[in-house]
Design an enzyme around this catalytic site. Structure first.
Site, PDB file in Angstrom:
ATOM      1  N   TYR A  11      18.496 -38.509  59.672  1.00  0.00           N
ATOM      2  CA  TYR A  11      18.701 -39.908  59.487  1.00  0.00           C
ATOM      3  C   TYR A  11      17.729 -40.708  60.580  1.00  0.00           C
ATOM      4  CZ  TYR A  11      21.969 -38.332  63.204  1.00  0.00           C
ATOM      5  OH  TYR A  11      22.183 -37.764  64.305  1.00  0.00           O
ATOM      6  N   GLY A  12      17.259 -40.081  61.352  1.00  0.00           N
ATOM      7  CA  GLY A  12      16.490 -40.665  62.436  1.00  0.00           C
ATOM      8  C   GLY A  12      14.931 -40.388  62.700  1.00  0.00           C
ATOM      9  N   THR A  13      14.679 -39.807  63.960  1.00  0.00           N
ATOM     10  CA  THR A  13      13.409 -39.545  64.267  1.00  0.00           C
ATOM     11  C   THR A  13      12.844 -38.243  63.482  1.00  0.00           C
ATOM     12  OG1 THR A  13      14.003 -38.253  66.132  1.00  0.00           O
ATOM     13  CG2 THR A  13      13.837 -40.607  66.561  1.00  0.00           C
ATOM     14  N   LEU A  14      13.512 -37.575  62.703  1.00  0.00           N
ATOM     15  CA  LEU A  14      12.933 -36.260  62.164  1.00  0.00           C
ATOM     16  C   LEU A  14      12.412 -36.827  60.498  1.00  0.00           C
ATOM     17  CD1 LEU A  14      15.463 -33.504  63.098  1.00  0.00           C
ATOM     18  CD2 LEU A  14      13.051 -33.795  63.646  1.00  0.00           C
ATOM     19  N   GLU A  84      17.826 -30.031  68.644  1.00  0.00           N
ATOM     20  CA  GLU A  84      19.114 -31.057  68.819  1.00  0.00           C
ATOM     21  C   GLU A  84      19.949 -31.005  70.081  1.00  0.00           C
ATOM     22  OE1 GLU A  84      18.873 -33.764  67.359  1.00  0.00           O
ATOM     23  OE2 GLU A  84      17.813 -33.743  65.591  1.00  0.00           O
TER      24      GLU A  84
END
Length: 172
Positions: A11-14, A84
């Site tokens: 949901y973000g930087t990936l 993570e």
């Protein structure tokens, strides 16, 4: 026989086009589609413009959060866990249900949530319901500070999170 892949919701930087997507691609996790959470969760932006997914702390909080699905082999999942910081208590991998975009098909996936040891305090420090967002955008990513620009390693992120939580939020 090769072990089954695990669906992972990012949901973000990936996400594709975002700063850490090359890492996800390097782990050998193929894109499986866009999706959003089937139930409301809380997504907030913490220090370094790092996104944190949280279980909704109150019945009225949370939003449907958009993201992407990837198929991760067991070795790719181990690489993601290390990236993570699950071993350090930064994130914890949890199961959630997502809805594949353009369909009503629900998929069980794993996602990285802020560790329960600090999740609610982070939510409050970010501003609670008022700070929740439905998706991590390029604007957020433009303020993102990669690990190379922070205190050393993933433990530097934990130090920043705890320091952030301990400070008083600025007046708006």
């Amino acid at each position: 026989m090769e072990p089954a892949a695990t669906m992972v919701f990012v949901y973000g930087t990936l996400k594709r086009g975002f700063p850490n997507h090359p890492r996800l691609a390097a782990f050998g996790s193929p894109f499986a589609g866009t999706a959003s959470t089937a139930a409301p969760v809380s997504l907030v932006i913490g220090p370094y413009s790092v996104p944190f997914l949280l279980p909704s702390p109150t019945p009225s909080s949370g939003r449907l959060v958009s993201g992407e699905l990837y198929s991760a082999s067991p070795s790719a999942l181990a690489d993601l866990d290390a990236f993570e910081g699950t071993h350090l208590g930064v994130y914890e991998r949890r199961r959630l249900t997502v809805v594949v975009e353009g369909t009503s098909r629900e998929v069980e996936a794993e996602a990285y949530f802020a560790d329960a040891s600090y999740a609610e305090a982070l939510w409050r420090r970010c501003g609670g319901e008022a700070a929740e967002i439905g998706g991590y955008t390029m604007e957020h990513a433009g303020r993102y500070i990669p690990p190379s620009g922070r205190s050393p390693g993933i433990s530097g992120l934990m130090q920043a999170v705890h320091g952030f939580i301990a400070t008083t939020p600025p007046d708006n």
